[in-house]
Design an enzyme around this catalytic site. Structure first.
Site, short mmCIF file in Angstrom:
data_model
loop_
_atom_site.label_atom_id
_atom_site.label_comp_id
_atom_site.label_asym_id
_atom_site.label_seq_id
_atom_site.Cartn_x
_atom_site.Cartn_y
_atom_site.Cartn_z
N ASP A 128 7.75 12.64 -1.46
CA ASP A 128 7.25 13.71 -2.35
C ASP A 128 8.36 15.03 -2.27
O ASP A 128 8.49 15.58 -1.19
CB ASP A 128 5.89 14.47 -1.76
CG ASP A 128 5.49 15.61 -2.84
OD1 ASP A 128 6.02 16.54 -3.06
OD2 ASP A 128 4.11 15.54 -2.77
N CYS A 131 7.36 17.98 -0.47
CA CYS A 131 6.99 17.94 1.24
C CYS A 131 7.78 18.56 1.84
O CYS A 131 8.96 18.01 1.87
CB CYS A 131 6.70 16.68 1.27
SG CYS A 131 6.75 16.00 2.83
N CYS A 134 9.59 15.82 3.93
CA CYS A 134 10.41 15.05 3.07
C CYS A 134 11.78 15.81 2.86
O CYS A 134 12.84 15.03 2.89
CB CYS A 134 9.74 14.65 1.74
SG CYS A 134 8.17 13.95 1.99
N ARG A 158 1.97 13.72 -4.01
CA ARG A 158 0.77 13.85 -3.14
C ARG A 158 -0.51 14.64 -4.19
O ARG A 158 -1.58 14.55 -4.10
CB ARG A 158 0.71 14.57 -1.86
CG ARG A 158 1.53 13.97 -1.10
CD ARG A 158 2.18 14.84 0.37
NE ARG A 158 2.54 16.38 -0.12
CZ ARG A 158 2.95 17.06 0.78
NH1 ARG A 158 2.39 17.11 1.77
NH2 ARG A 158 3.49 18.06 0.08
#
Length: 244
Positions: A128, A131, A134, A158
């Protein structure tokens, strides 16, 4: 007379077939349909526990049922081994599920950061762009590539379809192949990317992730099907991949 005798045998055979007892697979499917007609069974096979059957649903979930379809268990099945202790039989099946699903994804539908030199391992990452972990993992990708680890990104926004994150990720996947990597890095640096739209695989990859057990990002899938949730620094990831 011979013709009548032959016809009688055919009728008798058909009657025997029609009266045959339903298989355990049929009984289990019928029981599940009573619970929810929308449930679709992908496969049913005997489980390692005697008298139980492993049932794979189209959602990716694994259930266990008795042969009569009266008792169902949703959870993990373990076998006690003198050598290995508790062996997670359910996870063994889930690993193969993940590998089967990922194998269906063409490379053109992934954002691939290839290994430098000889490729020693490949990690598939459900990601994502918004994120935090991430983004942290993405900063490690150049180091991972130098270590011989290829990173294949799959989309897992998400916030869901239609969200800002989804639209950004669709823009990346809809870009020209030679622009996608740079756009991924740009988005994960918090920069704006040029909006694009197309018939992208972003939503499909998100659904696939859910079906193989992804609940958050980043989610890493190793070449043996192991699912590793969360961020790992490059050195720790290399150890997890048994490269050290």
């Amino acid at each position: 007379m011979r013709k009548l005798w032959a016809v009688g045998l055919v009728v008798l055979g058909m009657s025997s077939w029609a009266n045959a007892a339903p298989t355990a697979e049929d009984v289990i499917k019928q029981s599940l349909k009573k619970i929810d007609a929308r449930l679709s069974v992908v496969a049913i096979e005997p489980a390692e526990m005697e008298g139980m059957y492993a049932v794979e649903l189209n959602t990716g979930e694994l259930l266990y049922s008795d042969a009569k379809g009266e008792y169902f268990m949703l959870g993990q099945l373990f076998r006690l081994s003198d050598q290995e202790g508790f062996v997670n039989l359910t996870e063994g099946k889930r690993k193969q599920q993940r590998l089967d699903q990922i194998a269906k994804v063409e490379e053109k539908d992934m954002i691939v950061f290839p290994a430098e030199g000889t490729r020693k391992a490949t990690v598939t990452v459900f990601t994502d762009v918004d994120c935090g972990y991430c983004r942290k993992l993405h900063k490690e990708v150049p180091t991972l590539n130098k270590m011989g680890i290829q990173v294949n990104y799959l989309a897992f926004p998400r916030a869901g379809v239609g969200s800002r994150t989804y639209n950004v990720m669709e823009s990346i996947w809809c870009a020209a192949p030679d622009q996608r990597n740079a756009m991924m890095t740009k988005a994960k640096s918090g920069q704006q990317v040029e909006p694009k739209s197309c018939d992208s695989p972003v939503a499909q990859q998100m659904v696939m992730g859910q079906s193989v057990g992804v609940t958050g990002t980043p989610a890493l899938v190793f070449e043996d099907g192991t699912l590793m949730p969360g961020y790992l620094p490059a050195a720790q990831l290399a150890r997890a991949l048994k490269l050290n």
